[in-house]
Design a protein around this motif. Structure first.
Motif, mmCIF file in Angstrom:
data_model
loop_
_atom_site.group_PDB
_atom_site.id
_atom_site.type_symbol
_atom_site.label_atom_id
_atom_site.label_comp_id
_atom_site.label_asym_id
_atom_site.label_seq_id
_atom_site.Cartn_x
_atom_site.Cartn_y
_atom_site.Cartn_z
ATOM 1 N N TYR A 202 0.848 -1.187 0.000
ATOM 2 C CA TYR A 202 0.000 0.000 0.000
ATOM 3 C C TYR A 202 0.884 1.238 0.000
ATOM 4 C CZ TYR A 202 -3.354 3.556 1.388
ATOM 5 O OH TYR A 202 -4.130 4.691 1.429
ATOM 6 N N GLU A 207 2.856 10.038 -0.923
ATOM 7 C CA GLU A 207 3.779 9.654 0.146
ATOM 8 C C GLU A 207 5.137 10.300 -0.126
ATOM 9 O OE1 GLU A 207 5.433 9.150 2.410
ATOM 10 O OE2 GLU A 207 5.152 7.340 3.546
ATOM 11 N N SER A 253 0.905 -0.759 -6.128
ATOM 12 C CA SER A 253 -0.145 -0.618 -5.125
ATOM 13 C C SER A 253 -1.503 -0.616 -5.809
ATOM 14 C CB SER A 253 0.049 0.684 -4.336
ATOM 15 O OG SER A 253 -0.945 0.816 -3.347
ATOM 16 N N GLY A 256 -3.823 1.951 -3.404
ATOM 17 C CA GLY A 256 -3.306 3.252 -2.983
ATOM 18 C C GLY A 256 -3.788 4.377 -3.877
ATOM 19 N N GLU A 262 -0.118 9.344 3.244
ATOM 20 C CA GLU A 262 -0.073 8.144 4.080
ATOM 21 C C GLU A 262 -0.951 8.233 5.318
ATOM 22 O OE1 GLU A 262 2.686 11.071 5.770
ATOM 23 O OE2 GLU A 262 2.254 10.387 3.729
ATOM 24 N N GLN A 267 -2.056 4.508 7.583
ATOM 25 C CA GLN A 267 -1.500 3.250 7.075
ATOM 26 C C GLN A 267 -1.732 2.082 8.036
ATOM 27 O OE1 GLN A 267 1.969 3.510 4.104
ATOM 28 N NE2 GLN A 267 2.729 4.554 5.913
ATOM 29 N N ILE A 279 3.779 -2.193 3.776
ATOM 30 C CA ILE A 279 3.712 -0.736 3.732
ATOM 31 C C ILE A 279 5.135 -0.224 3.932
ATOM 32 C CG2 ILE A 279 1.346 -0.530 4.606
ATOM 33 C CD1 ILE A 279 2.582 0.202 7.365
ATOM 34 N N GLY A 281 6.709 2.484 6.285
ATOM 35 C CA GLY A 281 6.277 3.379 7.344
ATOM 36 C C GLY A 281 7.185 3.422 8.554
ATOM 37 N N GLU A 285 3.321 3.633 12.933
ATOM 38 C CA GLU A 285 2.308 3.415 11.896
ATOM 39 C C GLU A 285 1.917 1.944 11.764
ATOM 40 O OE1 GLU A 285 2.693 6.660 8.493
ATOM 41 O OE2 GLU A 285 4.593 5.632 8.786
#
Length: 429
Positions: A202, A207, A253, A256, A262, A267, A279, A281, A285
């Motif tokens: 994702y 982002e 993705s 997404g 994000e 997320q 992900i 992150g 997250e």
């Protein structure tokens, strides 16, 4: 009379006398040294140092350790900690700095330049070595310097890594972490073809922190100084190369959205559904333990184009600074020596963050932090200018650029963003 006595007793007595005199002198020196040490230890007696840290930052035990060590070293002194919340902190810090109501404070690494430029932070350039600065990681320290002067000490950083669902990866018969971006793309293709996987990874279209890291990998910058003016850097060949990588990642993705970041939705909520392979992150997250157990989540740094180096990352973290209006600046400097010593700084490593000295990296614990550290060495911060915060204000031109470039003409999107970035960075304060 004294001269006559000395002459009469002879050389042997003189030697004894000299030795005795030397002994008395040493005692006198020891007494003076002891008095000096006591005086030094008592120099903050009756004084209170006010220290602000942010909620959730200091690792467990750090505050007590620093407070005890300082108050033991300086009997009669007191360190008073206050925990602040991130929401609305800018106005609160500005007021405190102008009033002189705080001595030492934690400031975000992207905020430091702004407070320094306004005259709120003490110049500690001459104190850097005494504070341990010769060992500070260069890419962390960049955020603590403005116009060649040291206004804070780097405290800790963290960065984004790939977090993946171990069950889904096992279902796709993926056993090893990819070592290059091409290997990662191949893994995502396998995940996409695996029953029960709604999205191999994702990544929303906006982002921009991930894109920032890729731009760093290419040796480019979102903005840079050209003479005495700032210019945007998204039209550069490096930025275009970074975007091609970002575009390829984002194309893997399925769910997404290209016009969201994000945090919209969070997320952790998307990943927490259990049908998303991965992900990119930060540690916070991740879903709660009751949603997906920590044992079911694995980590690795986003790979680079070659196996010898991970992709670059944005280094988010905090610095410790002394308020320019503090009436206890010497006390504050001695506090920083203790707060930043290896014993206390290593607590960040043990808690899963990246400390300010590379020599402490071997003490980093936790799968997430170990993965993050591998990429931190090639990490960077946003342009070090007091006006950077205005670039992140809504509407964020970097986010808008990513959506526009993913759905249309890259050159036009980059030119528009560069113009807006330059406008914001060059505005008068």
């Amino acid at each position: 009379m004294k001269r006559q006595l000395i002459a009469a007793v002879g050389v042997a007595a003189m030697v004894v006398g000299v030795a005795a005199c030397g002994s008395d002198s040493k005692k006198s020196e020891d007494k003076g040294s002891s008095t000096s040490a006591a005086s030094s230890a008592d120099k903050y007696k009756g004084k209170t140092l006010k220290v602000w840290t942010m909620s959730g930052t200091a690792p467990k035990g750090w505050t007590d350790s620093v407070k005890t060590e300082f108050e033991t070293a300086y009997p009669g002194s007191k360190v008073e900690f206050a925990i602040q919340e991130w929401g609305g902190i800018g106005a609160k810090v500005t007021a405190a700095l102008s009033e002189g109501s705080v001595d030492v404070l934690e400031v975000g690494n992207t905020q430091t330049a702004g407070y320094a430029a306004s005259g709120g932070l003490l110049d500690i350039t001459k104190d850097k070595s005494a504070l341990g600065g010769d060992d500070w990681a260069a890419n962390q320290n960049e955020s603590a310097v403005l116009d060649g002067k040291q206004y804070a000490a780097p405290w800790y950083v963290t960065n984004r890594v790939v977090a993946y669902n171990k069950d889904l990866w096992a279902k796709a018969q993926l056993t090893d972490a990819p070592k290059t971006l091409d290997e990662f793309y191949a893994d995502l293709d396998k995940l996409k073809a695996t029953p029960g996987v709604a999205d191999p990874i994702y990544i929303p279209g906006q982002e921009w922190y991930v894109y920032f890291g890729l731009l760093t990998s290419e040796g480019g910058k979102i903005a840079k100084k050209d003479g005495d003016k700032w210019v945007g850097g998204l039209s550069s060949p490096e930025a275009k190369a970074a975007f091609e990588t970002y575009k390829t990642l984002q194309s893997h993705s399925v769910t997404g959205p290209k016009d969201k970041d994000e945090a919209t939705p969070q997320q952790k909520d998307v990943f927490g559904k259990g049908d998303v392979g991965a992900i990119i992150g930060l540690g916070w997250e991740l879903p709660k333990e009751e949603v997906i157990p920590a044992s079911k989540i694995g980590f690795f740094p986003l790979p680079g184009k070659t196996a010898d180096k991970a992709s670059g990352v944005f280094l988010g973290g905090s610095n410790l600074a002394i308020a320019a209006q503090s009436k206890n600046t010497d006390m504050a400097k001695d506090f920083l020596k203790i707060a930043l010593n290896d014993k206390n700084e290593s607590m960040f490593a043990a808690a899963g963050s990246i400390p300010n000295k590379a020599k402490l990296n071997s003490q980093i614990k936790g799968d997430f932090a170990v993965a993050a550290q591998k990429a931190a060495a090639v990490g960077a911060i946003t342009p070090n200018t007091p006006n950077w915060a205005s670039v992140e204000d809504n509407p964020n031109p970097v986010k808008e650029f990513l959506t526009a470039a993913l759905t249309g003409d890259y050159a036009a999107a980059a030119k528009k963003a560069d113009d807006e970035i330059a406008k914001r960075l060059n505005q008068k304060q």
